[in-house]
Structures are given as structure tokens and as C-alpha cells.
Design an enzyme around this catalytic site. Structure first.
Site, mmCIF file in Angstrom:
data_model
loop_
_atom_site.group_PDB
_atom_site.id
_atom_site.type_symbol
_atom_site.label_atom_id
_atom_site.label_comp_id
_atom_site.label_asym_id
_atom_site.label_seq_id
_atom_site.Cartn_x
_atom_site.Cartn_y
_atom_site.Cartn_z
ATOM 1 N N ASP A 113 0.809 -1.223 0.000
ATOM 2 C CA ASP A 113 0.000 0.000 0.000
ATOM 3 C C ASP A 113 0.841 1.272 0.000
ATOM 4 O O ASP A 113 0.349 2.334 -0.364
ATOM 5 C CB ASP A 113 -0.938 0.005 1.208
ATOM 6 C CG ASP A 113 -1.962 -1.127 1.126
ATOM 7 O OD1 ASP A 113 -2.346 -1.494 0.012
ATOM 8 O OD2 ASP A 113 -2.357 -1.649 2.180
ATOM 9 N N TYR A 121 -9.941 -0.478 3.405
ATOM 10 C CA TYR A 121 -9.300 -0.482 4.712
ATOM 11 C C TYR A 121 -8.861 0.904 5.121
ATOM 12 O O TYR A 121 -8.542 1.724 4.267
ATOM 13 C CB TYR A 121 -8.041 -1.351 4.636
ATOM 14 C CG TYR A 121 -7.971 -2.435 5.686
ATOM 15 C CD1 TYR A 121 -8.742 -3.575 5.591
ATOM 16 C CD2 TYR A 121 -7.118 -2.298 6.788
ATOM 17 C CE1 TYR A 121 -8.661 -4.565 6.553
ATOM 18 C CE2 TYR A 121 -7.036 -3.286 7.749
ATOM 19 C CZ TYR A 121 -7.816 -4.418 7.629
ATOM 20 O OH TYR A 121 -7.737 -5.394 8.579
HETATM 21 CU CU CU Z 1 -6.699 -7.110 8.234
#
Ligand code: CU
Length: 684
Positions: A343, A427
């Protein structure tokens, strides 16, 4: 418990119901959530920088684009992946005198879509010239840009092949489909047609309405492979149809039937303001001082962290950031084994930072800092309130009651928090650096948001995940982070020791079997310094300055204390581990090299193997009494729980740096007692 007030939520997802839901909203455009952030076009000229480590201002970013476009005659096909301050050599920073001129250079990564080539450029902002413009080797893919995510989603939705795959699954409209592009990685299993292309692989989910949580309904089995340069769907891989899971999974307030009624306000009042000061990007608080930086890739960066010890300014860390991460998923299915996003290195987590005007979890007197960035077209945009600075009460600092005299002394602990939060698709990652009054520093990553999900066929039991709602699987995965700590403990030359506590065998010297002691081992070379945590020996590491002694004659130091951690669970020779070789160890130490910044290499996107820490440390250089960079890798092993659905309560991991013989005694003795700094509520 019913968490969802969507009427007839189950019915909507009967095949017919879902069809109708899709048709109802067809024609409704939607922007990817990534673009809805509070970004403002920079309008006014920014003041000139006052310090060599200040991030590039909007004006400097625009100047960089202007100079590059003019001198290199950049056409329409060029995109600006990122522009950041080229951090000056340490001697420039250390020797900087306020008011004196200093060098100022921008480092840009560019992409020419026409030539399908990446470039690195350096622009001298004082001389206003391009001092370097280098084409990246063929096959090197710069990180994925924000608008590539958006364009990728649009192009997939327009693809007749994709629409056919949707129809096969009973989905006739594309408006409510979420196309989630993932970095493609490099696994040695790519199709021939993939070679040399800039790729993303898109997973798909579907909503019942725009605010519905699409992760409740994975369109399992459809993977769209997109060529980002051509911005075309290369192919749609179809791994078979799995019915949509039956339940919604909503968390937004409009879906909640009720909220608790028994919560009274808890207000943090700082009537006299906070105890920290911010001048430019320099922060001072309780003897600490540091500079706040921000890069498109890492987000928050802290520079020149030092502690004022009775008037003496003592450096601790020259530069600190969480500089890479990888999230390997454990499902070996053909469509899922490539789910391993980096990421930071592949996406640029600074580019994904939230504007905290859209919600900040902090209380009290907050000071926000903006992050000037450029979009891919080279337009300066300011991410408002990207960084949050505030103080927190954190309970007990120290206490003792003398039971003979009844004298009690207690001090409350306060910490200064510098943080930012990034949204990476489903997320959220919150990155927090804490400074404490006892000389400690802590790094914490908070994980929240929505788990990535897959669908289970009726009667199927998940082998590589947990069924968190009927027929909805949350796969086992790990979040492995790397922090780069350019240590500077009382000066640049440091050494690193490992400390293991060992229990000694019974014998003449240990007749009662109670003997145990902490044993120190100097980690002299890079290979010796490739270590893992060990709970059995309560292992920690000590970074010392061998030339600076405390009053007991020991070298002054800071202790690196691991928190929660785990080893990687994929096989060491798996493709993802070759790409994320940094995650093979929890500790690495390297001699400082300004080129060695990112532990999976400068360009992990579609990179196959071995760059970064494994490559650099193959030389096994000495790391004894020299400028050392400590790399600490910390991982959260995510075995999903039912309680992690539909939105996950925060899990937090991190590490601490505690003074270890750095001070002569507890440095927080002079913190005033609470009656001088706290007001108590009393009940009649
Ligand atoms: Cu996770």
C-alpha cells in the site's frame, strides 16, 4: 441482532430484486470515493521555505511542474506520479542557520503514457533548472496514480466482456458495481500478453444502493485485467459463479436502527491552549522538538527528533517513517493468490491520506497541518488537515506512596500525538507517532475499515478464512509494516545490540535454579543484524552511541521494544516473499545511504524480486559505530472475527523507543503534580 434497516434487504438480492435495484439507479454517475476528498486547488503563492526539510509548498510544486514541462517539453501524454522534496544532505540540515539561503530540489517521478516509460527527474528550484532527467529501465513501473484507479473502474464498467460476466451473475446494471483495482504484482505466472504492460487486476463487488456496503456482496470469480497505459480491459478472467451472499452489511448511521442513549459528553478542555508550539513545520513540546514532513509515498515523516536535556539539545532520530507495507492474503485460489498489495510502495499512502475535515478521531485542542501534493496532471492540490497534532492524557506517568509518612506523589502522563489516516479502498490505516514526557517515543498503526471479502457457495466451509456472515468469507491475511529509523542517538555514529534474557542451567553457580540475566550481543554487520522477535528471551534491541557515556560509564542508548508481531506465514520462496523480502526479518540494520529509502526497493509495483533490504544487505557491510539505519518490521496477523464485520473495531500494533541509559535518571521527575495541571470533577 438486526443491524440493517434497509427494507427487505434480503429480498432485494433475490435475482429479480437485485435486477430491479440495479435498473432503478442506472444512469446515476458516481465518482470513486478516493476523489471525493477535501482537496483544494492551491491559489495563493506560498511563502518561501524557512528550513531545508520543509516539504515542498504548493508554489514550489507548481514551479517544478512548470520547469519540467518547459525544459523537457512534456506533452499531454506525461503524468506526474509524485513530486517530493529531495531531502538535502544531512550536513546541509545540520549546518543550516536561520535566514541563510539553502539548496532546494524537487524529486519527481513521471510516466509517459505514449512511450510507456517512467522517468525520474530532479529540479533545482533555486537555479530553476532540471538537473536530472532519467528514463527508468524498461519494466520498472512507477506507483499507481489515483486517477488510474478511477479510470480503471470506468473502463472495466464499459467493457462488453465484463458486462457479459455480470449478466451471467444476474447483474444487469454496472452503476452499483464496485470495481476495485489491485496492484498486479509479479508472480512468474503472468500471461504472455501481460508482458511489459502496466497492469492492475480488478476485483468486483456489488451494492444495492449507492451507500450500501458492497463488500457484503463480492462478485466472486470475476477478475478484470486492465492495461493502464492503453486504459483498456485486457481480459476478463472468469473463475466460475458463486451466488451473492444473502445479507447486507451496513455500518453508516442511516442504516442503524438505534444508537446507545447512555453516553454523556466527554469534553477535553484546554482553556489555555495546548502545551505544544508549531513554528513552520517545527514542533516543540515538553523538551521534545521535531519537524513534520509529509510525502506522497509515506505520508507522515518526522525529521530531526531531539530532546532538550537541561539546555543541551540531544538528537535521537534523524528521520523516522513507516516506509513500506505489504498485505499478503492466505487464499491459494487462482483468483486470489496475487492479493498482496504494497500500500505504500505501490499506491503511495500519502496520496491516500484523509482530509481530517471529514472526520478526526482526536479530542482537545488540535492543530492540523495541510499536505501540499500534485495530482497526476501536475496541478498543485492541498490536502487540508492531513496531519493532526494534539495532546492526550494517558493515565499514570509515575506514582509512589510512602506508607510510613503517607506522602503520595503521582504524575499523570501526557503524550503529544502526530498522526494521519489513510483510506486504501476498503481499509483504513491510522499512523500515529507519540512523544512522552519520560523520553519515550511510540509508533502505532491502527487498522480499521472493512475487511476484503469473498463469497462462499452454499454449504461451502472456508479453508482460508472465516465466515463472518452467511456465505461471506473474510480471508486470513497479514499486515506487515516496515519503519525506517535513521538513528542519531546523541550523534550520528551508533551501534546496535540485541538483548536476550536467558535462564541459566542449574549448577555450582546457580544452585537454586533462579538465575537469569540479560545478555547483550553486538550486531556488527548487516547479516548479523537480520533478526526476529523472540518472546522466549524477551528480546529487544538497544541502539547506543559508543562514544557517549552516561554517568555509570555505559554508552547512552535507546531501546527498541517490539509490540505485537508475527512472522510472515507464506513460504519464504513464494513470489510475494521474494517481492517483500524485507518481511523475512523483524530487524535489519544498514549503514546510512541516502539512496536506500524503501525496503522493497524504489519501485515494487510489478517488480518481481529481491530489491531493497535483501539486495543491499548482501554486501554484509559493517554497522558498528557508524551512521546506522534501523528497520523494524512489525506485523498484524489478521485472523478475522465475527466482530470485525461489517466495519472493524481498531486493532493496533507498533513499537516503542525508550531511553535506555540515555538519561541519568527518570527524566520526568520534574513534571508538575496533577493539581497544577488538571481540574477534577467531583460528585456531590
Ligand atoms: Cu486485516
Amino acid at each position: 441482532m438486526r443491524q440493517d434497516k434497509t427494507p427487505r434487504a434480503k429480498d432485494q438480492f433475490s435475482r429479480r430484486g437485485f435486477l430491479q435495484a440495479s435498473l432503478l439507479v442506472s444512469g446515476m454517475s458516481h465518482l470513486p470515493q478516493l476523489f471525493e476528498r477535501d482537496v483544494l486547488a492551491a491559489e495563493n503563492a506560498s511563502p518561501p521555505p524557512k528550513h531545508p526539510l520543509e516539504p515542498l509548498s504548493s508554489t514550489e510544486l507548481e514551479d517544478t511542474v512548470r520547469i519540467l514541462t518547459r525544459d523537457k517539453k512534456l506533452g499531454e501524454s506525461f503524468r506526474f506520479v509524485s513530486i517530493t522534496l529531495l531531502e538535502p544532505p544531512k550536513q546541509v540540515v545540520v549546518g543550516h542557520l536561520p535566514g541563510r539561503p539553502f539548496q532546494r530540489c524537487a524529486f519527481a517521478v513521471l510516466l509517459d503514457r505514449a512511450k510507456q516509460a517512467g522517468y525520474e527527474a530532479v529540479v533545482d528550484l533555486v537555479d530553476r533548472t532540471v538537473t536530472r532527467f532519467t528514463q527508468l529501465p524498461s519494466g520498472v513501473q512507477p506507483p499507481i496514480m489515483l486517477d488510474e484507479f478511477g479510470e480503471c473502474e470506468e473502463v472495466v464498467k464499459r467493457s462488453p466482456e465484463f458486462q457479459a460476466a455480470l449478466r451471467k451473475r444476474g447483474v444487469t446494471g454496472v452503476d452499483l458495481v464496485m470495481v476495485e483495482p489491485w496492484s498486479a504484482g509479479m508472480y512468474g505466472t503472468e500471461e504472455r500478453e501481460d508482458k511489459g504492460r502496466r497492469l492492475m487486476r480488478a476485483l468486483c463487488f456489488v451494492r444495492s444502493e449507492l451507500k450500501d456496503n458492497g463488500y457484503a456482496r463480492p462478485l466472486d470469480g470475476v477478475v478484470a485485467v486492465v492495461d493502464l497505459h492503453a486504459m483498456q480491459v485486457l481480459r476478463v478472467e472468469d473463475y466460475g459463479t458463486v451466488p451473492l451472499p444473502p445479507e447486507s452489511g451496513n455500518w453508516a448511521r442511516e442504516y442503524l436502527p438505534a444508537v446507545r442513549k447512555d453516553l454523556k459528553p466527554l469534553n477535553i478542555l484546554q482553556a489555555e491552549g495546548p502545551s505544544f508550539s508549531v513554528e513552520g513545520t517545527e514542533v516543540r513540546w515538553q523538551n521534545w522538538s521535531f519537524r513534520v514532513g509529509f510525502t506522497a509515498r509515506e505520508g507522515l515523516v518526522l525529521h530531526t527528533i531531539s530532546y532538550n536535556d537541561g539546555g543541551q539539545q540531544r538528537p535521537v532520530i534523524y528521520r523516522a517513517s513507516v516506509c513500506e507495507m505489504v498485505v499478503p492474503y492466505g487464499d491459494p485460489a487462482e483468483r486470489y493468490y496475487r492479493k498482496n498489495a504494497f500500500d505504500i510502495g505501490e499506491y503511495g499512502i500519502g496520496m491516500l491520506a484523509n482530509s481530517l475535515t471529514l472526520g478526526c478521531d482526536c479530542l482537545g485542542s488540535i492543530r492540523y497541518l495541510d499536505a501540499p501534493l500534485v495530482d497526476s496532471r501536475g496541478r498543485a492540490v492541498t490536502l487540508k488537515n492531513a496531519i493532526c497534532l494534539h495532546e492526550e492524557d494517558v493515565g499514570l506517568l509515575w506514582k509512589h506512596t510512602d506508607w510510613r509518612t503517607n506522602q503520595s506523589e503521582v504524575r499523570r502522563s501526557r503524550r503529544l500525538t502526530a498522526s494521519f489516516i489513510a483510506t486504501v479502498g476498503n481499509y483504513e490505516y491510522g499512523f500515529y507517532w507519540y512523544f512522552y514526557q519520560d523520553g519515550s517515543i511510540q509508533c502505532e498503526v491502527r487498522l480499521t475499515g472493512i475487511m476484503n471479502t469473498t463469497a462462499l457457495a452454499p454449504g461451502q466451509t472456508p479453508q482460508y478464512g472465516v465466515e463472518v456472515a452467511p456465505r461471506l468469507n473474510a480471508p486470513f491475511h497479514q499486515h506487515l509494516f516496515a519503519a525506517r529509523l535513521d538513528m542519531n542517538v546523541d550523534g550520528p555514529n551508533n551501534s546496535v545490540y540485541e538483548v536476550n534474557t536467558v535462564s541459566l542451567p542449574r549448577g555450582v553457580k546457580n544452585p537454586h535454579g533462579n538465575a537469569f540475566r540479560a545478555e547483550e550481543t553486538l550486531l556488527s554487520t548487516e547479516r548479523q543484524a537480520q533478526r526476529r522477535v523472540n518472546a522466549n528471551s524477551a528480546r529487544f534491541w538497544r541502539i547506543v552511541n559508543p562514544d557517549r557515556r552516561n554517568r555509570m560509564g555505559q554508552p547512552v542508548g535507546y531501546r527498541l521494544v517490539p509490540g505485537e508481531n508475527c512472522p510472515p506465514f507464506v513460504q519464504p520462496d513464494a513470489a510475494v516473499m521474494r517481492r517483500a523480502g524485507f518481511a523475512l526479518n523483524h530487524l535489519w540494520v544498514t549503514p546510512y545511504d541516502p539512496q536506500e529509502r524503501f525496503p522493497a526497493g524504489d519501485y515494487p509495483n510489478q517488480h518481481s524480486t529481491g530489491d531493497g533490504l535483501p539486495r543491499w544487505t548482501a554486501a554484509d557491510r559493517s554497522v558498528k559505530n557508524t551512521e546506522v539505519v534501523v528497520w523494524y518490521v512489525f506485523g498484524h496477523n489478521h485472523v478475522p472475527r465475527l466482530e470485525d464485520w461489517p466495519v472493524m473495531p481498531v486493532s493496533s500494533i507498533g513499537f516503542q523507543l525508550k531511553p535506555d541509559g540515555f538519561f541519568h535518571r527518570n527524566p520526568a521527575l520534574d513534571v508538575p503534580p496533577p493539581e497544577m495541571t488538571c481540574r477534577h470533577d467531583t460528585h456531590a
